[in-house]
Motif scaffolding. Structure first.
Motif, PDB file in Angstrom:
ATOM      1  N   MET A  40     134.591  64.507  24.679  1.00 42.51           N
ATOM      2  CA  MET A  40     133.247  64.717  25.137  1.00 42.51           C
ATOM      3  C   MET A  40     132.261  65.279  24.497  1.00 42.51           C
ATOM      4  N   VAL A  41     132.429  65.598  23.135  1.00 41.30           N
ATOM      5  CA  VAL A  41     131.467  65.914  22.215  1.00 41.30           C
ATOM      6  C   VAL A  41     131.161  64.835  21.529  1.00 41.30           C
ATOM      7  N   VAL A  42     130.025  64.825  21.306  1.00 38.72           N
ATOM      8  CA  VAL A  42     129.357  63.622  20.245  1.00 38.72           C
ATOM      9  C   VAL A  42     128.751  64.214  18.965  1.00 38.72           C
ATOM     10  N   GLY A  43     129.011  63.792  17.872  1.00 36.78           N
ATOM     11  CA  GLY A  43     128.545  64.380  16.755  1.00 36.78           C
ATOM     12  C   GLY A  43     129.354  64.622  15.448  1.00 36.78           C
ATOM     13  N   PRO A  44     129.042  65.137  14.364  1.00 37.75           N
ATOM     14  CA  PRO A  44     127.469  65.248  14.392  1.00 37.75           C
ATOM     15  C   PRO A  44     126.466  63.842  14.265  1.00 37.75           C
ATOM     16  N   LEU A  45     125.626  64.108  15.021  1.00 43.46           N
ATOM     17  CA  LEU A  45     124.445  63.097  14.878  1.00 43.46           C
ATOM     18  C   LEU A  45     123.985  63.106  13.417  1.00 43.46           C
ATOM     19  N   THR A  46     123.656  61.632  12.996  1.00 44.94           N
ATOM     20  CA  THR A  46     123.028  61.611  11.622  1.00 44.94           C
ATOM     21  C   THR A  46     121.452  62.028  11.935  1.00 44.94           C
ATOM     22  N   GLY A  47     121.112  62.948  11.039  1.00 47.44           N
ATOM     23  CA  GLY A  47     119.596  63.515  11.041  1.00 47.44           C
ATOM     24  C   GLY A  47     119.764  64.241   9.606  1.00 47.44           C
ATOM     25  N   TYR A  48     118.271  64.365   9.369  1.00 49.83           N
ATOM     26  CA  TYR A  48     117.881  65.126   8.294  1.00 49.83           C
ATOM     27  C   TYR A  48     117.760  66.739   8.328  1.00 49.83           C
ATOM     28  N   HIS A  49     117.060  67.273   9.150  1.00 53.56           N
ATOM     29  CA  HIS A  49     116.856  68.599   9.367  1.00 53.56           C
ATOM     30  C   HIS A  49     117.908  69.284   9.987  1.00 53.56           C
ATOM     31  N   HIS A  50     118.774  68.670  10.808  1.00 52.57           N
ATOM     32  CA  HIS A  50     119.892  69.604  11.419  1.00 52.57           C
ATOM     33  C   HIS A  50     121.277  68.744  11.550  1.00 52.57           C
ATOM     34  N   GLU A  51     122.175  69.347  11.888  1.00 60.32           N
ATOM     35  CA  GLU A  51     123.582  69.020  11.968  1.00 60.32           C
ATOM     36  C   GLU A  51     123.662  69.274  13.473  1.00 60.32           C
ATOM     37  N   THR A  52     123.903  68.106  14.491  1.00 56.31           N
ATOM     38  CA  THR A  52     123.518  68.230  15.647  1.00 56.31           C
ATOM     39  C   THR A  52     124.785  67.679  16.553  1.00 56.31           C
ATOM     40  N   TYR A  53     125.228  68.247  17.611  1.00 54.36           N
ATOM     41  CA  TYR A  53     126.497  68.014  18.484  1.00 54.36           C
ATOM     42  C   TYR A  53     125.782  67.694  19.761  1.00 54.36           C
ATOM     43  N   VAL A  54     126.144  66.950  20.662  1.00 52.78           N
ATOM     44  CA  VAL A  54     125.916  66.828  21.992  1.00 52.78           C
ATOM     45  C   VAL A  54     127.185  67.035  22.863  1.00 52.78           C
ATOM     46  N   PHE A  55     127.046  67.686  23.819  1.00 52.61           N
ATOM     47  CA  PHE A  55     127.986  67.639  24.963  1.00 52.61           C
ATOM     48  C   PHE A  55     127.437  67.830  26.382  1.00 52.61           C
ATOM     49  N   PRO A  56     128.373  67.848  27.341  1.00 52.66           N
ATOM     50  CA  PRO A  56     128.105  67.872  28.753  1.00 52.66           C
ATOM     51  C   PRO A  56     128.382  69.329  29.399  1.00 52.66           C
ATOM     52  N   LEU A  57     127.305  69.790  30.187  1.00 53.64           N
ATOM     53  CA  LEU A  57     127.859  71.120  31.009  1.00 53.64           C
ATOM     54  C   LEU A  57     127.606  70.594  32.409  1.00 53.64           C
ATOM     55  N   PRO A  58     128.544  71.350  33.262  1.00 52.43           N
ATOM     56  CA  PRO A  58     128.371  70.980  34.459  1.00 52.43           C
ATOM     57  C   PRO A  58     127.166  71.690  35.258  1.00 52.43           C
ATOM     58  N   ASP A  59     126.820  70.775  36.267  1.00 51.78           N
ATOM     59  CA  ASP A  59     125.586  71.478  37.164  1.00 51.78           C
ATOM     60  C   ASP A  59     125.784  72.793  37.674  1.00 51.78           C
ATOM     61  N   PRO A  60     124.854  73.837  37.202  1.00 53.75           N
ATOM     62  CA  PRO A  60     124.957  75.086  37.772  1.00 53.75           C
ATOM     63  C   PRO A  60     125.255  75.501  39.230  1.00 53.75           C
ATOM     64  N   THR A  61     124.936  74.525  40.265  1.00 53.87           N
ATOM     65  CA  THR A  61     125.056  74.460  41.722  1.00 53.87           C
ATOM     66  C   THR A  61     126.280  73.784  42.067  1.00 53.87           C
ATOM     67  N   GLY A  62     126.846  73.159  41.199  1.00 56.59           N
ATOM     68  CA  GLY A  62     128.062  72.370  41.373  1.00 56.59           C
ATOM     69  C   GLY A  62     127.823  71.141  42.174  1.00 56.59           C
ATOM     70  N   THR A  63     126.668  70.697  42.556  1.00 60.75           N
ATOM     71  CA  THR A  63     126.318  69.548  43.428  1.00 60.75           C
ATOM     72  C   THR A  63     125.691  68.354  42.675  1.00 60.75           C
ATOM     73  N   GLY A  64     125.048  68.542  41.501  1.00 61.13           N
ATOM     74  CA  GLY A  64     124.480  67.409  40.675  1.00 61.13           C
ATOM     75  C   GLY A  64     125.381  67.142  39.629  1.00 61.13           C
ATOM     76  N   PRO A  65     124.730  66.160  38.944  1.00 62.09           N
ATOM     77  CA  PRO A  65     125.939  65.396  37.928  1.00 62.09           C
ATOM     78  C   PRO A  65     125.633  66.294  36.447  1.00 62.09           C
ATOM     79  N   GLN A  66     126.646  66.193  35.790  1.00 58.67           N
ATOM     80  CA  GLN A  66     126.555  66.804  34.574  1.00 58.67           C
ATOM     81  C   GLN A  66     125.304  66.387  33.615  1.00 58.67           C
ATOM     82  N   VAL A  67     124.928  67.251  32.819  1.00 61.39           N
ATOM     83  CA  VAL A  67     123.757  66.964  31.990  1.00 61.39           C
ATOM     84  C   VAL A  67     124.243  67.248  30.369  1.00 61.39           C
TER      85      VAL A  67
END
Length: 361
Positions: free
Chosen positions: A1-28
């Motif tokens: 579920m974790v994507v990365g590290p993304l190719t980039g110059y200034h940063h090492e970046t990882y992308v991952f989902p978190l559940p909606d705090p209300t429990g009703t919406g989609p993951q972001v």
């Protein structure tokens, strides 16, 4: 579920989902980033933290990533969509529904003056040009290019600089071209608004990412940087200039004052700056290129030839070396630095990527 590290110059970046705090919406999905150490910086930075700047702009600038905190770590929302450059490559026209949003972004930025941005800044107050001092603003940018890009790296890249025919006196000649700008009231600038930093979401909304180089300064500089990097067809470039003028004047009267005389000067600076930044990036990219592929050198040489040709007048160059001579200069530089350390090779890989985001977000 974790994507990365993304190719980039200034940063090492990882992308991952978190559940909606209300429990009703989609993951972001969110981005967690760590600055890369020991990198070459090609542009003057103004703000201490991109995340802190974005937090201060929430509700005032549309189409920017949301910021949340996970403990002490700021997380930036990952914008789902496709880069503008993937949809409409450099040199091609951009549809009206997207240019409308670009113009609106400029309008929102122009509305934020010197005292309207509360994010902490890097530079000392005494090192900031006074509001409206456009000549002082540009001189500081030129001084950064001269000291931090050229002089700071001259020992390492001297072979290439000499092969390209650029040297310290180029900056004296350029400085003469950039004098006596018309005063204009300062505002917030993105300062890196190009096709890979504009994301089109699935609904046609345009998002602006990578605020790392944002600063407070001359609004016309933001337009010049945008035109230089976007490479609009000539007619659309003229149209965007006219629309930019109308947009910024509607919220900050005087923001486009003197543009007829000063826009060519600012574009001249951007072309000259590209000679040094593109030359260094080219060398770093060659450190990870296959040794047995001569086409890599020839292709890079042709690119640098066009960059040099565009900057020949601002830099006062009497002649531009041929692509063959540039290929020879690149080859000499490469073999002189063949045994580069691991850190330099990591830097080269990042420079070759050139962006914090993948082609498709």
């Amino acid at each position: 579920m974790v994507v990365g590290p993304l190719t980039g110059y200034h940063h090492e970046t990882y992308v991952f989902p978190l559940p909606d705090p209300t429990g009703t919406g989609p993951q972001v999905r969110w981005k967690c980033r760590e600055p890369r150490r020991g990198l070459l910086w090609f542009d003057r930075r103004c703000f201490v933290s991109e995340e802190l700047l974005l937090r201060s702009l929430q509700g005032r600038v549309t189409g920017i990533p949301e910021i949340i905190r996970a403990g002490s770590t700021p997380l930036q929302r990952f914008v789902e969509g496709t880069t503008l450059g993937t949809l409409h490559e450099a040199g091609s026209a951009v549809p009206d529904q997207l240019t409308d949003q670009i113009v609106d972004r400029f309008r929102q930025l122009a509305a934020l003056g010197v005292g309207d941005v509360r994010a902490r800044r890097r530079c000392r107050p005494e090192d900031r040009p006074a509001d409206g001092d456009t000549t002082g603003f540009l001189d500081r940018l030129l001084l950064f290019t001269e000291r931090r890009v050229y002089r700071h790296n001259s020992k390492r890249f001297d072979t290439l600089f000499r092969g390209l025919g650029v040297d310290a006196p180029c900056f004296d000649r350029l400085r003469l071209r950039l004098r006596d700008l018309t005063p204009r009231p300062f505002c917030l600038l993105h300062a890196d608004l190009h096709r890979e930093n504009l994301i089109v979401d699935p609904y046609g909304g345009l998002w602006t990412i990578d605020w790392e180089l944002a600063m407070v300064g001359d609004p016309l500089y933001d337009l010049a940087t945008h035109l230089h990097l976007m490479r609009y067809p000539a007619a659309q470039g003229e149209e965007m200039t006219a629309r930019w003028r109308e947009a910024v004047e509607s919220v900050r009267p005087g923001a486009s004052r003197g543009w007829e005389d000063d826009l060519p000067k600012l574009l001249a600076y951007k072309r000259a700056q590209s000679v040094f930044t593109d030359a260094i990036r080219a060398c770093l990219s060659l450190e990870t290129a296959p040794d047995d592929d001569p086409d890599t050198y020839d292709h890079t040489a042709v690119q640098l030839y066009h960059v040099l040709t565009a900057a020949a007048d601002p830099l006062g160059l009497e002649a531009v070396p041929s692509p063959r001579d540039i290929t020879s200069a690149l080859t000499r530089w490469y073999w002189e630095h063949r045994e580069s350390p691991v850190g330099a090779r990591a830097e080269a890989r990042a420079a070759r990527a050139g962006t914090d985001v993948p082609a498709v977000q």
